[in-house]
Design a protein around this motif. Structure first.
Motif, PDB file in Angstrom:
ATOM      1  N   ARG A 135      56.951  17.753  29.792  1.00  0.00           N
ATOM      2  CA  ARG A 135      56.830  16.654  28.837  1.00  0.00           C
ATOM      3  C   ARG A 135      56.450  15.353  29.546  1.00  0.00           C
ATOM      4  O   ARG A 135      55.571  14.612  29.100  1.00  0.00           O
ATOM      5  N   ARG A 136      57.109  15.070  30.661  1.00  0.00           N
ATOM      6  CA  ARG A 136      56.800  13.844  31.404  1.00  0.00           C
ATOM      7  C   ARG A 136      55.353  13.838  31.882  1.00  0.00           C
ATOM      8  O   ARG A 136      54.667  12.811  31.804  1.00  0.00           O
ATOM      9  N   ASN A 137      54.891  14.970  32.375  1.00  0.00           N
ATOM     10  CA  ASN A 137      53.519  15.039  32.875  1.00  0.00           C
ATOM     11  C   ASN A 137      52.498  14.910  31.747  1.00  0.00           C
ATOM     12  O   ASN A 137      51.508  14.179  31.868  1.00  0.00           O
ATOM     13  N   VAL A 138      52.745  15.619  30.648  1.00  0.00           N
ATOM     14  CA  VAL A 138      51.781  15.638  29.547  1.00  0.00           C
ATOM     15  C   VAL A 138      51.680  14.269  28.876  1.00  0.00           C
ATOM     16  O   VAL A 138      50.591  13.822  28.502  1.00  0.00           O
ATOM     17  N   TYR A 139      52.814  13.586  28.742  1.00  0.00           N
ATOM     18  CA  TYR A 139      52.833  12.311  28.028  1.00  0.00           C
ATOM     19  C   TYR A 139      52.700  11.104  28.958  1.00  0.00           C
ATOM     20  O   TYR A 139      52.886   9.972  28.511  1.00  0.00           O
ATOM     21  N   GLN A 140      52.370  11.313  30.224  1.00  0.00           N
ATOM     22  CA  GLN A 140      52.330  10.202  31.166  1.00  0.00           C
ATOM     23  C   GLN A 140      51.307   9.146  30.756  1.00  0.00           C
ATOM     24  O   GLN A 140      51.595   7.941  30.761  1.00  0.00           O
ATOM     25  N   GLN A 141      50.090   9.563  30.393  1.00  0.00           N
ATOM     26  CA  GLN A 141      49.059   8.598  30.008  1.00  0.00           C
ATOM     27  C   GLN A 141      49.462   7.854  28.743  1.00  0.00           C
ATOM     28  O   GLN A 141      49.306   6.623  28.657  1.00  0.00           O
ATOM     29  N   ALA A 142      49.994   8.576  27.768  1.00  0.00           N
ATOM     30  CA  ALA A 142      50.426   7.930  26.533  1.00  0.00           C
ATOM     31  C   ALA A 142      51.559   6.941  26.808  1.00  0.00           C
ATOM     32  O   ALA A 142      51.610   5.857  26.216  1.00  0.00           O
TER      33      ALA A 142
END
Length: 308
Positions: free
Chosen positions: A148-155
């Motif tokens: 979750r942290r990796n996937v949502y980092q840009q957002a």
């Protein structure tokens, strides 16, 4: 005894004896003595063990393949009994279990009598088993949180930028409003003061001209703070955030399913291991000692045949 200590005659005699013993081992179909010949030749000549069959068989590819097939058949048969939850194919591929989504653990190295991990996925299995053993209750949740942290980092980064711009805009608006209020108050106060002084002068000395009154100083408006963000910046970042958030939501849903399946497979593997061994470390030790254990089994079988 190595070749470096041999005379020509001794070396030739050694070669003759070796090939006679190796030929006898092959004639007797003695897997144990064949491996002994390979190991001794590799040690004495300082060869890679994989190069020894070619050296012994004069690099005849057909003969080498016949020898490898013979050795592999016996190793596959032994490994199926030695580690029962391994599904070992006739061509030497080793799979972990027989369940759906099972993983390939590696491939047999017939000469060295070990299992080779040929891909990153195969090399990751043992660390994952150790990790699962240490965090069984939270294994999947921990992986989901990391993902979750990796996937949502840009957002997340865009959201932080958006909050900063909105806070700056709110601060600028408040400062601008406060400045206008202060300016109006100062102007009103100045005008009121001038009018009051005029009334007092007229009341005390109505004949005194107004020219003696001190000159009024102009009131400077409060300086407006410079805005760092503007509506265009906020709208642009907001659009980027919305796009990044939508992409992250889609990626998270897809990868979540993959992690759930992977965690279930690791759980199956762990249950299979702990059914046979007390710990994952015990299983790792069995893998490490596989070549020695196999040779001991072959030696015992060789002795049993001789006694019979």
């Amino acid at each position: 005894m190595g070749y470096k200590n041999m005379s020509v005659e001794t070396s030739l005699k050694y070669q003759q004896d070796f090939f006679e013993h190796f030929a006898a081992a092959w004639a007797d179909q003695s897997t144990y003595r064949i491996y002994q010949g390979i190991d001794n030749t590799a040690a004495n000549l300082r060869l890679d063990p994989h190069d020894v069959p070619g050296y012994i068989l004069a690099y005849d590819k057909q003969a080498e393949q016949e020898l490898m097939t013979f050795l592999q058949q016996h190793l596959v048969s032994w490994l199926r009994d030695h580690i029962p939850f391994f599904d070992v194919t006739d061509d030497g591929r080793v799979f972990f279990g027989d369940w759906y989504h099972r993983r390939q653990f590696g491939r047999l190295d017939v000469i060295n009598r070990t299992i080779l991990h040929q891909t990153d996925d195969q090399r990751a299995i043992m660390p994952q088993l150790y990790d699962f053993a240490d965090h069984q209750a939270t294994y999947l949740d921990d992986q989901l949180e990391d993902m979750r942290r990796n996937v949502y980092q840009q957002a997340t980064d865009l959201h932080n930028q958006l909050e900063t711009l909105e806070a700056d805009q709110a601060g600028d608006s408040e400062a601008s409003t406060g400045g206008r209020v202060a300016s109006n108050a100062a102007s009103s106060s100045a005008n009121n003061g001038s009018g009051l002084r005029g009334l007092l002068r007229n009341f005390i000395d109505p004949d005194e001209p107004d020219g003696d009154a001190p000159e009024e100083q102009p009131v400077r408006p409060a300086r407006q703070p410079q805005r760092r963000g503007n509506g265009l910046d906020i709208n642009r970042i907001r659009r980027q955030f919305d796009q990044a958030k939508a992409a992250a939501d889609k990626a998270f849903d897809s990868q979540k399913r993959q992690l759930q399946v992977a965690a279930a497979v690791t759980n199956y593997e762990y249950q299979a291991v702990t059914k046979e061994y007390d710990t994952v470390a015990d299983f790792a030790n069995v893998l490490t000692s596989m070549a020695d254990d196999y040779m001991q089994a072959l030696k015992a079988d060789e002795g049993g045949q001789h006694n019979a």
